[in-house]
Design a protein around this motif. Structure first.
Motif, short mmCIF file in Angstrom:
data_model
loop_
_atom_site.label_atom_id
_atom_site.label_comp_id
_atom_site.label_asym_id
_atom_site.label_seq_id
_atom_site.Cartn_x
_atom_site.Cartn_y
_atom_site.Cartn_z
N PHE A 1 12.03 17.33 26.55
CA PHE A 1 11.70 18.70 27.71
C PHE A 1 10.89 19.29 27.46
O PHE A 1 11.73 20.20 26.54
N LEU A 2 9.09 18.77 27.40
CA LEU A 2 8.81 20.60 26.46
C LEU A 2 8.64 21.21 28.19
O LEU A 2 8.21 21.16 28.92
N TYR A 3 9.11 22.54 28.25
CA TYR A 3 8.68 23.24 28.88
C TYR A 3 8.08 23.78 28.56
O TYR A 3 8.77 25.34 27.87
N MET A 4 7.00 24.73 29.68
CA MET A 4 6.15 25.58 29.59
C MET A 4 5.37 26.08 30.59
O MET A 4 4.33 25.60 30.49
N LEU B 1 6.79 30.95 45.40
CA LEU B 1 8.23 31.09 45.29
C LEU B 1 7.47 30.93 47.47
O LEU B 1 6.79 31.12 47.66
N ASP B 2 8.70 30.06 48.11
CA ASP B 2 8.72 30.26 49.32
C ASP B 2 9.11 31.28 49.79
O ASP B 2 10.33 32.06 49.45
N SER B 3 9.07 31.17 50.88
CA SER B 3 10.25 32.01 52.09
C SER B 3 11.97 31.76 51.92
O SER B 3 12.78 33.45 52.25
N ALA B 4 12.37 30.58 51.11
CA ALA B 4 13.79 30.34 51.02
C ALA B 4 14.18 30.53 49.85
O ALA B 4 14.89 30.69 49.13
N GLY B 5 13.29 31.50 48.64
CA GLY B 5 13.60 31.79 47.58
C GLY B 5 13.33 30.58 46.22
O GLY B 5 13.92 31.24 45.37
N ARG B 6 12.80 29.08 47.04
CA ARG B 6 12.59 28.24 45.85
C ARG B 6 11.63 28.38 45.22
O ARG B 6 10.70 28.83 45.52
N ILE B 7 11.57 27.82 43.89
CA ILE B 7 10.40 28.40 43.01
C ILE B 7 9.70 27.04 42.89
O ILE B 7 9.96 26.20 42.29
N TYR B 8 8.54 27.37 42.39
CA TYR B 8 7.94 25.62 42.63
C TYR B 8 6.62 25.91 41.30
O TYR B 8 6.37 26.92 41.32
N VAL B 9 6.57 25.25 39.68
CA VAL B 9 6.46 25.74 38.43
C VAL B 9 5.90 24.46 37.85
O VAL B 9 5.72 23.22 38.58
N ILE B 10 4.47 24.93 37.82
CA ILE B 10 3.34 24.07 37.56
C ILE B 10 3.82 24.11 35.33
O ILE B 10 4.49 25.39 35.13
N GLY B 11 3.52 22.81 35.07
CA GLY B 11 3.92 23.14 33.66
C GLY B 11 3.25 23.11 32.76
O GLY B 11 2.56 21.83 32.49
N LEU B 12 2.84 23.15 31.70
CA LEU B 12 2.32 22.63 30.74
C LEU B 12 2.76 21.13 29.84
O LEU B 12 4.04 21.10 29.94
N SER B 13 1.52 20.42 29.81
CA SER B 13 1.79 18.94 29.99
C SER B 13 2.55 18.06 30.54
O SER B 13 2.90 17.15 30.39
N VAL B 14 3.44 19.01 31.69
CA VAL B 14 4.38 18.00 32.44
C VAL B 14 3.54 16.63 33.63
O VAL B 14 2.65 17.91 34.41
N ASN B 15 3.97 16.03 33.25
CA ASN B 15 2.75 15.20 34.72
C ASN B 15 4.16 13.86 35.30
O ASN B 15 3.07 13.53 36.70
N GLN B 16 5.03 14.52 35.29
CA GLN B 16 6.11 14.11 36.64
C GLN B 16 5.70 14.71 38.21
O GLN B 16 6.58 14.16 38.85
N GLY B 17 4.95 16.13 37.46
CA GLY B 17 5.00 16.37 39.35
C GLY B 17 5.09 17.71 39.31
O GLY B 17 5.02 18.79 38.04
N ILE B 18 5.70 19.00 40.00
CA ILE B 18 6.09 19.80 40.21
C ILE B 18 6.97 20.36 39.77
O ILE B 18 8.00 19.66 39.96
N ILE B 19 7.73 21.29 39.01
CA ILE B 19 9.25 21.43 38.80
C ILE B 19 9.54 22.33 40.36
O ILE B 19 8.95 23.11 39.93
N GLU B 20 10.77 21.67 40.93
CA GLU B 20 11.05 22.55 42.09
C GLU B 20 12.71 23.32 41.20
O GLU B 20 13.48 22.67 41.08
N LEU B 21 12.77 24.47 41.66
CA LEU B 21 13.98 25.34 40.77
C LEU B 21 14.49 25.67 42.28
O LEU B 21 13.53 26.33 43.20
N ASN B 22 16.06 25.63 42.44
CA ASN B 22 16.63 26.63 44.03
C ASN B 22 16.32 27.62 43.64
O ASN B 22 16.11 28.55 42.74
N SER B 23 16.88 28.90 44.69
CA SER B 23 16.71 30.23 44.55
C SER B 23 17.37 30.86 43.21
O SER B 23 17.37 32.07 43.87
N ASP B 24 18.50 30.25 43.15
CA ASP B 24 19.87 30.40 42.16
C ASP B 24 19.20 29.98 41.19
O ASP B 24 19.11 30.40 39.00
N GLY B 25 17.36 28.97 40.88
CA GLY B 25 16.78 28.90 39.95
C GLY B 25 17.62 27.78 38.64
O GLY B 25 16.92 27.29 37.68
N GLU B 26 18.04 27.23 39.78
CA GLU B 26 18.48 25.86 38.90
C GLU B 26 17.74 24.70 39.36
O GLU B 26 17.14 24.98 40.62
#
Length: 497
Positions: free
Chosen positions: A159-162, A168-193
């Motif tokens: 998996f290429l992660y770029m 970020l939302d009000s709860a600290g969740r992180i939503y990431v757009i990755g280069l050449s990622v077509n599965q959707g938006i990468i969601e990370l919790n407030s701890d970055g997991e």
């Protein structure tokens, strides 16, 4: 489809070759009417100044890719080629340049950073693209943490992660757009997991595609285009936590079909509004779905520089409840209200003030709009005009429930632009709320708004029936008696004969 393409091409060529209707800006401002025709309009914005590295006293910018305005109205610029973050106040006075930070006692730097987000407590999140990580800094630029490649069993080891963009939302969740990622938006919790992917685009192959795939050989299947979801270009978030995304990788035929059919769902839609579950809740109640230009020359035309649909590369949320998207193909800016109606469009490719070589990012601050031009290594600031302000205020008043004020603004808009279907619809909504259904019908007809016309007609019909109920019942009774007498007369006449 040939007639539609021919019409769209003729309209577009007429538009781009026509003299500017309004001389205040180096571009034509316009909207589309119900029939898909280009309608010139007053300029909603005019260019006010150009910001570059020399003017800020920090040397030339190099391929800047993103811009962000914090809640304190400070401006953050991602100077990608120089691997640095530039911070200014709202008046473009330089506050700070972050070109690195101490990490475990050693100096660390960015590598081709692509996106930025600043929280309400001024923590800075940078999508450090080539370093394959997200960097969190405090207000002074000191390292808080580094969030590396997400780990999960569902992620392939290759998996290429770029990361290129994030919010970020009000709860600290992180939503990431990755280069050449077509599965959707990468969601990370407030701890970055890693939490999962959300908002993957649905792709439905046609019947012919399915049949062809079944009868083709294995080698032919390998050469076929895979039916995979499209990837997102950029992301923004509003105060309620809804995610706005844009993509430019849709198949041109799919997008064209969605425009021609006046689709209101997410199939072929380049702009989406996602809830926390990743479901698209975008309202597409306009004459055409929000997609940028809907009349354009097809890509098959040789030697035509700007062909095909809009290439939407960024989106920003407006305070009045709408949103603005940026087209890097023809350098156009499109602003929509919350229902998906096109409010106005402007911009053009070029080298002069107010035009772009390669626009890449957009942001708004009060009555100003900023467009990052990666091709010219600068930022163009636009100032809203009286016309643009009137349209925004009318929509804002309506959302706030100030219908009288909204109506007043819409009448002002019509004085400057008698072709504004949006203004006619806005006034029609005011009459609808007042219960003046006859006037509402008249204005909805002028605005070519079938949805609200049908709604007003339903109420108007009910009102007419209610007001004339006694008379209608008398007529029905008389008709019933007349029919009864006629039947009795025929029966008697038949017996005598």
């Amino acid at each position: 489809m040939k007639r539609i393409s021919s019409f769209a091409l003729s309209v577009f060529l007429l538009f781009v070759n026509s003299p500017a209707t309004f001389a205040e800006a180096p571009y034509d401002s316009y909207t589309y009417d119900y029939y898909g025709r280009v309608v010139p309009s007053p300029d909603p914005y005019t260019p006010s100044r150009i910001i570059n590295g020399e003017g800020l006293g920090i040397g030339k910018l190099s391929g800047p890719k993103d811009i962000f305005v914090s809640r304190q109205s400070d401006i953050y610029i991602v100077d990608t080629g120089n691997n640095r973050i530039i911070i200014t106040d709202r008046h473009w006075n330089l506050l700070r340049v972050i070109d690195g930070f101490y990490h475990n006692g050693e100096w660390d730097t960015f590598n081709n950073p692509g996106g930025i987000f600043v929280t309400k407590n001024n923590h800075i999140y940078v999508a450090d693209t080539t370093n394959q990580r997200i960097v969190e800094l405090d207000e002074e630029g000191n390292l808080v943490r580094i969030i590396g490649r997400p780990e999960s069993e569902i992620l392939d080891e290759n998996f290429l992660y770029m990361p290129t963009s994030l919010v970020l939302d009000s709860a600290g969740r992180i939503y990431v757009i990755g280069l050449s990622v077509n599965q959707g938006i990468i969601e990370l919790n407030s701890d970055g997991e890693f939490s999962g992917f959300i908002g993957a685009s649905k792709v439905t192959p046609s019947v012919s595609d399915i049949i062809w795939k079944r009868i083709s050989t294995q080698e032919q299947r390998k050469r076929m285009i895979a039916f995979v979801p499209t990837e997102y270009n950029n992301i923004a978030i509003d105060t309620k936590g809804f995610l706005y995304t844009v993509t430019s990788t849709l198949d041109e035929k799919v997008l064209g079909a969605a425009i021609a059919s006046r689709s209101s769902n997410d199939t072929g839609a380049p702009i989406k509004k996602l809830n926390l579950q990743g479901s698209d809740v975008m309202r597409r109640k306009g004459s055409f779905l929000p997609a940028g230009d809907i009349a354009y020359p097809p890509s098959i035309i040789p030697n035509f520089k700007y062909t095909g649909p809009s290439r939407l590369v960024d989106v920003c949320v407006e305070a009045f409840g709408g949103y603005t998207v940026l087209d890097s193909n023809r350098g156009h800016v499109f602003t929509y209200d919350g229902d998906g109606n096109l409010m106005y469009a402007f911009g053009a490719p070029g080298e002069t003030k107010g035009t772009f070589r390669l626009p890449i990012a957009i942001e708004v601050l009060d009555n100003r709009m900023f467009v990052v031009d990666m091709g010219s290594n600068n930022i163009t600031e636009f100032q809203v005009t009286d016309y643009g302000s009137m349209v925004k205020e009318a929509i804002a008043h309506h959302h706030e429930g100030l219908y009288e004020e909204a109506t007043h603004k819409w009448y002002q808009v019509l004085k400057k632009n008698a072709n504004s279907e949006l203004a006619y619809t806005g006034i029609g909504k005011a009459f609808l709320r007042k219960g003046d259904y006859g006037e509402a019908l008249r204005y909805f007809k002028l605005g070519h708004n079938k949805i609200y016309y049908s709604k007003a007609f339903k109420y108007y019909r009910r009102e007419v029936l209610s007001e004339n109920f006694n008379g209608i019942m008398v007529v029905v009774l008389l008709l019933s008696i007349g029919i009864y007498v006629r039947i009795r007369y025929k029966k008697r006449k038949g017996v005598k004969s």
